[in-house]
Design a protein around this motif. Sequence first.
Motif: not given
Length: 423
Positions: A275-288
């Motif tokens: 569902q493209h959740v990796h682009l949500t700001p909350l998840v993106w911050r954790q990936l960073r």
Amino acid sequence: MAVGVQAKLAELMRYGGVGVLAAAIHALVLLGGEWLGWPLALANLLGFLLASVWGYLAHALFTFREHTGGTTFPRRWLLIQTSLNVLVSLLLPGWLGSWARSAGGTLVMVFTPTAINYLLWSLAARHSRVRRTRQATVGPVRFHADDLGLHPVVNATILELRDAGALDSASVLVAAPAAEAAAQACARRPDFELALHLCLSEGPPAADPVRIPELLDAQGCLALGFGRLLLLGFVPRWCPPRRRLEGQLALELEAQIRRFQALFPGRPLRLDGHQHVHLTPLVWRQLRQLPPLLQPIWIRSLREPWPWGGIPLALWWQSCLALGPIKWLLLRLLNSGRATELARRGIATNVGFCGVLFTGRIDAAVIAAAQRQLRPGGGVVLAHPAGGSLVEASELQAYPLSRRFYASPWRVQEAEVLMRRTR
């Protein structure tokens, strides 16, 4: 150096020849219009327009043929040149006043646009050269399947398409029922490119459920869908619930990455989102903030161009009913600036994408439109193929979203249209 000088001189000579003929066309129309009694502004305008069309064609096909490869300039350059010519042709007679009807005034009105056009066509030629260079290094249009590991039927279909040359890559749901079977099959296909399909909206977690209670529903399944993740991103970071959620989200992300590394040892980590959740700001911050050893080498971007032709109205209607255009706009906004950030972090990504507007409905018309739109930079066409309906699959009790999605006959149709590409 001498060769370059000679080439430039030859180009200037060709430009001069075309320019002289353009000036002659302009002068003939100007003098003919005066002989016929036309208003000077009208005769000058018509002469400009005819000379412009001649210059547009001749400079592209003759003067700057090394830059254009024998094709015309993009039409916007004709629009720019014509707009300037119209403006100059209307204003110049008034600026010159009574001197406009003299021989000197005629020369000024004829050769002023020639000088302007030299600058314009030189810029157009430079633009054409850059465009042709990009096209010469055209990126491939790659075909990708999501949800490997979801079910044995999905695994079998994806692997069959891969073996037939219809798929270039796939994404894996590492906690799904058939993930281990997918890993065993892919071990015999070491060149099959794989990515972690980060899942937060359904299915069992990869982390210890006791440590991530706020990510789960009453049945112990992940329950952070795209919409909920997006809204939670607006909660202030200093709020204790937000801080707890971020901590638990980090645990689940790391657990899924480590499981991918365990299932596919030695494979580079690529990452996208269910569902493209990796682009949500909350998840993106954790990936960073992932530790260096858990950082992916590639993350999927969703820069999907708008398809302007070739899509049947029925597909557009279905896309609108599924809120496809709204999803497209939202994901484009979320994707804004991501490619630049990834490049700065040394993480690769895809240039173009197809799979938002017509998600789940990738047919031959969508593929043809994607191949036109994604060149010259290349990109990813996303599909969700399966060899049959999974509406009765008991293994998918923990995956209600995917179960409904894979009940559609489009899963078989996508598999068939991908397979037809190899015939």
